[in-house]
Design a protein around this motif. Structure first.
Motif, PDB file in Angstrom:
ATOM      1  N   PRO A  24       6.648   9.178  -1.090  1.00  0.00           N
ATOM      2  CA  PRO A  24       5.646   9.957  -1.869  1.00  0.00           C
ATOM      3  C   PRO A  24       6.166  11.601  -1.866  1.00  0.00           C
ATOM      4  CG  PRO A  24       4.886   9.697   0.548  1.00  0.00           C
ATOM      5  CD  PRO A  24       6.057   8.558   0.005  1.00  0.00           C
TER       6      PRO A  24
ATOM      7  N   ASN B 219      -6.220  -2.857  -7.485  1.00  0.00           N
ATOM      8  CA  ASN B 219      -6.053  -2.633  -6.080  1.00  0.00           C
ATOM      9  C   ASN B 219      -7.271  -3.377  -5.185  1.00  0.00           C
ATOM     10  OD1 ASN B 219      -3.867  -0.927  -6.579  1.00  0.00           O
ATOM     11  ND2 ASN B 219      -4.976   0.973  -6.304  1.00  0.00           N
TER      12      ASN B 219
ATOM     13  N   ARG C 105       0.780  -1.424   0.044  1.00  0.00           N
ATOM     14  CA  ARG C 105       0.182  -0.079   0.098  1.00  0.00           C
ATOM     15  C   ARG C 105       0.750   1.337  -0.082  1.00  0.00           C
ATOM     16  NH1 ARG C 105      -2.109   3.234   4.238  1.00  0.00           N
ATOM     17  NH2 ARG C 105      -3.746   4.413   3.336  1.00  0.00           N
ATOM     18  N   THR C 106       0.789   2.123  -1.004  1.00  0.00           N
ATOM     19  CA  THR C 106       1.558   3.346  -1.236  1.00  0.00           C
ATOM     20  C   THR C 106       0.942   4.445  -0.694  1.00  0.00           C
ATOM     21  OG1 THR C 106       0.804   3.498  -3.459  1.00  0.00           O
ATOM     22  CG2 THR C 106       3.232   2.624  -3.140  1.00  0.00           C
TER      23      THR C 106
ATOM     24  N   ARG D  85      -2.993  -0.801  -2.707  1.00  0.00           N
ATOM     25  CA  ARG D  85      -2.834   0.243  -3.347  1.00  0.00           C
ATOM     26  C   ARG D  85      -1.506   0.724  -3.933  1.00  0.00           C
ATOM     27  NH1 ARG D  85      -3.715   6.763  -2.198  1.00  0.00           N
ATOM     28  NH2 ARG D  85      -4.756   7.393  -4.177  1.00  0.00           N
ATOM     29  N   ASN D  86      -1.165  -0.082  -5.105  1.00  0.00           N
ATOM     30  CA  ASN D  86       0.019   0.141  -5.649  1.00  0.00           C
ATOM     31  C   ASN D  86       0.046  -0.599  -7.257  1.00  0.00           C
ATOM     32  OD1 ASN D  86       2.495   0.635  -6.650  1.00  0.00           O
ATOM     33  ND2 ASN D  86       3.629  -0.703  -5.084  1.00  0.00           N
TER      34      ASN D  86
ATOM     35  N   THR E 134      -2.493   8.312 -10.434  1.00  0.00           N
ATOM     36  CA  THR E 134      -0.929   7.622 -10.163  1.00  0.00           C
ATOM     37  C   THR E 134      -1.013   6.313  -9.545  1.00  0.00           C
ATOM     38  OG1 THR E 134      -0.702   8.972  -8.563  1.00  0.00           O
ATOM     39  CG2 THR E 134      -0.100   9.856 -10.616  1.00  0.00           C
ATOM     40  N   ASN E 135      -1.848   6.243  -8.366  1.00  0.00           N
ATOM     41  CA  ASN E 135      -1.725   5.016  -7.563  1.00  0.00           C
ATOM     42  C   ASN E 135      -3.107   4.257  -7.480  1.00  0.00           C
ATOM     43  OD1 ASN E 135      -0.062   7.225  -6.685  1.00  0.00           O
ATOM     44  ND2 ASN E 135       0.737   5.721  -5.158  1.00  0.00           N
TER      45      ASN E 135
ATOM     46  N   ALA F  58      -0.567   8.132  -1.007  1.00  0.00           N
ATOM     47  CA  ALA F  58      -0.597   9.368  -2.284  1.00  0.00           C
ATOM     48  C   ALA F  58      -2.298  10.108  -1.722  1.00  0.00           C
ATOM     49  CB  ALA F  58      -0.796   9.020  -3.706  1.00  0.00           C
TER      50      ALA F  58
ATOM     51  N   ASP G 212      -7.530   3.708  -3.121  1.00  0.00           N
ATOM     52  CA  ASP G 212      -7.103   2.903  -1.910  1.00  0.00           C
ATOM     53  C   ASP G 212      -8.069   1.930  -1.721  1.00  0.00           C
ATOM     54  OD1 ASP G 212      -6.290   2.140   0.284  1.00  0.00           O
ATOM     55  OD2 ASP G 212      -5.710   4.074   1.316  1.00  0.00           O
TER      56      ASP G 212
END
Length: 568
Positions: free
Chosen positions: A165, A525, A116-117, A476-477, A128-129, A119, A132
């Motif tokens: 980020p 995701n 999970r990134t 989330r990535n 971009t991501n 943003a 979530d």
């Protein structure tokens, strides 16, 4: 309500949390980070429980043990710091946070996922991501649109220390030059502390983590991509001047932010570091705040040199199920002539946990135990070639491939893979108690989700349990679309040629049983939920979808749903 902005400096005494971490039948733990030395109090059911903070590198934390509860109960709770109410946030429209103890009569609902990134949750962040999945679930639960899960298991890459980020870069630039190694990557404990604030600080996820118990285990990006892939990787990374400080910050912050919340109150009382917190508490509220910096960093130093000195793996009993979460990163044996995902001490511990007499045995490991078969054979072949059995030149090429395309899952540590497979088959045959209806590996890491199942365990090994691999990644990535197509075709196309090569190699042993991918892969995701239905299981993968242009309010959508009935 909006939470598209990333967290600002706290105006009050609460920096991060509260997070509801361990949950048992009669007890729970609540984790918080505070702005300064304090006493943290949790109020619920007309009672109070308190803990004084300890500090690491000037940051202040408390883990409050809430005990003496009734099994299967549910209570709203509040948090105060030095007598000042800090939770719930009076400005929030979200429901009250609750503690729900385990009810052995209630079927388990377990969420799991990884990667999970961080943003913003706006149009650009979604471009971009992606959306979530965790935040989408939080909003659905807040609207009472979903049944409440019992626990969420985060199976690695909670934070990305090597892919930071924009908000993290602003913080880094405020304290050092981005031209100074390690540049845009995390350097030390203080930067990790801010990274965790970004990962867990937005309103909806913060609320969810305050009211849904969580357990966690690290993977490579929590430290750095390919962490502990091989002996060559280990030698190369240790030549980099900034690496030691980075690793100490990673492991020390992991202990504070993730690991201690995995432990039950009884396990905390036996932990070699946390016992100091309990001893300090016995000195009373007027005692100096305990500084754990030296102890935690010393532990990280020892773990790096001798992984068997400390255990990050743990076990959770969930009534009808047992969840065993395995450290498949720090406990590795990397010597070229003896590679294993787990060192001997860790393997013995796992062997003790894998027993029957439970409806479902769940094994959490960040890296999939059962890869798609062609990829499994490719990694097993690569391990043999990298061991120099076919010459130094070929070994260098195999090592380069191992690091560049991540050939470092369980299949690339074949001795350990076979040993664990044999344990699972022993459980499934009923040699360690009544066999469970299912043995399920829960994993992430690979940025796609799928279900695989052993297809011949009963015929070739006498297994009476279903043996399943369920993967959910990423939360989330998302993998770029072109890479998705390539990886999907790559995995399918490898099955026959890799099996042909593996069967004819004297050095690549055949797995104890065969398996196949029965569902997937999916590249969205998503967050998965495993639900116990007696001796049956169901697993559903859910994603977030933005309706129209309302980026602040994504809705849940089902990616896939699979039912796993028990064998008759």
């Amino acid at each position: 309500m909006t939470d598209t902005a990333l967290p600002q400096d706290p105006a009050g005494p609460l920096v991060l949390g509260p997070m509801l971490r361990y949950i048992g039948e009669t007890d729970a733990t609540v984790w918080v980070e505070t702005a300064s030395r304090a006493v943290v109090t949790v109020q619920a059911d007309g009672r109070e429980w308190s803990a004084a903070t300890f500090r690491v590198r000037g940051h202040h934390y408390a883990l409050v043990v809430v005990d003496g509860l009734e099994p299967g109960g549910e209570w709203e709770y509040a948090v105060s710091i030095d007598g000042t109410p800090v939770w719930p946030d009076e400005r929030s429209e979200l429901p009250a946070s609750r503690i729900r103890t385990i009810d052995r009569q209630r079927p388990t609902r377990l969420l799991f996922g990884s990667c999970r990134t961080t943003a913003p949750h706006d149009r650009e962040g979604h471009r971009t991501n992606g959306v979530d999945a965790l935040r989408t679930l939080a909003l659905a639960l807040a609207r009472d649109e979903q049944e409440w899960p019992d626990l969420v298991a985060f199976l690695g890459d909670q934070v990305y220390a090597d892919d930071t980020p924009a908000a993290m870069l602003e913080f880094i630039a405020s304290r050092r030059s981005l031209d100074e190694p390690p540049g845009k990557e995390i350097k030390d404990y203080d930067e990790y502390a801010y990274l965790y604030r970004l990962a867990w600080g937005d309103d909806a996820n913060r609320w969810l983590l305050s009211t849904l118990p969580s357990c966690m285990i690290f993977d490579d990006h929590d430290v750095r991509d390919d962490w502990n892939t091989s002996w060559s990787w280990h030698e190369e990374i240790n030549r980099i001047p900034w690496w030691h400080e980075r690793l100490m910050g990673a492991l020390s912050s992991y202990w504070v932010y993730q690991h201690i919340g995995n432990l039950s109150p009884g396990q905390l009382a036996e932990d070699e570091i946390y016992t100091r917190v309990l001893e300090a508490a016995a000195d009373g509220p007027d005692a100096d705040e305990l500084d754990l910096t030296e102890a935690v960093f010393d532990l990280s130093h020892r773990v790096d040199r001798h992984p068997d000195v400390y255990r990050y793996s743990y076990r959770r009993d969930l009534g009808d199920s047992r969840l065993v979460v395995v450290d498949s990163r720090a406990a590795r044996v990397l010597e070229p002539d003896h590679r294993s995902m787990l060192d001997p001490a860790e393997m013995r511990w796992l062997d003790e946990q894998l027993t029957g007499d439970v409806e479902h045995l769940l094994i959490g490991t960040s890296l999939p135990f059962l890869l798609p078969p062609g990829l499994h054979d490719l990694e097993a072949i690569d391990e043999v070639l990298a061991s120099r059995t076919r010459g130094r030149l070929l070994a260098r090429a195999a090592e380069k491939a191992r690091q560049s395309i991540d050939l470092e899952h369980w299949a690339a540590f074949n001795d350990g893979f076979v040993e664990v497979f044999d344990m699972v088959l022993s459980v499934a045959r009923g040699e360690r108690g009544t066999p469970p209806a299912s043995v399920v590996f829960l994993s992430g890491d690979v940025h796609n989700s799928y279900l695989a199942e052993v297809v011949d365990a009963e015929e070739c090994q006498g297994a009476r349990s279903r043996i399943v691999q369920a993967v959910c990644s990423p939360i989330r990535n998302p993998m770029p679309r072109g890479v998705r197509i390539m990886m999907s075709a790559f995995a399918r196309g490898l099955v026959r040629p890799m099996r042909f090569v593996a069967e004819r190699s004297q050095h690549v042993p055949d797995p104890p049983c065969s398996w196949e991918v029965t569902d997937g892969p999916w590249f969205d995701n998503c967050l998965a939920q495993l639900s116990v239905q007696g001796r049956d299981l169901s697993i559903v993968w859910r994603a977030g979808q933005v309706p129209g242009e309302d980026d602040e309010h994504p809705v849940l959508t089902t990616i896939a749903s699979v039912r796993l009935p028990a064998r008759s």
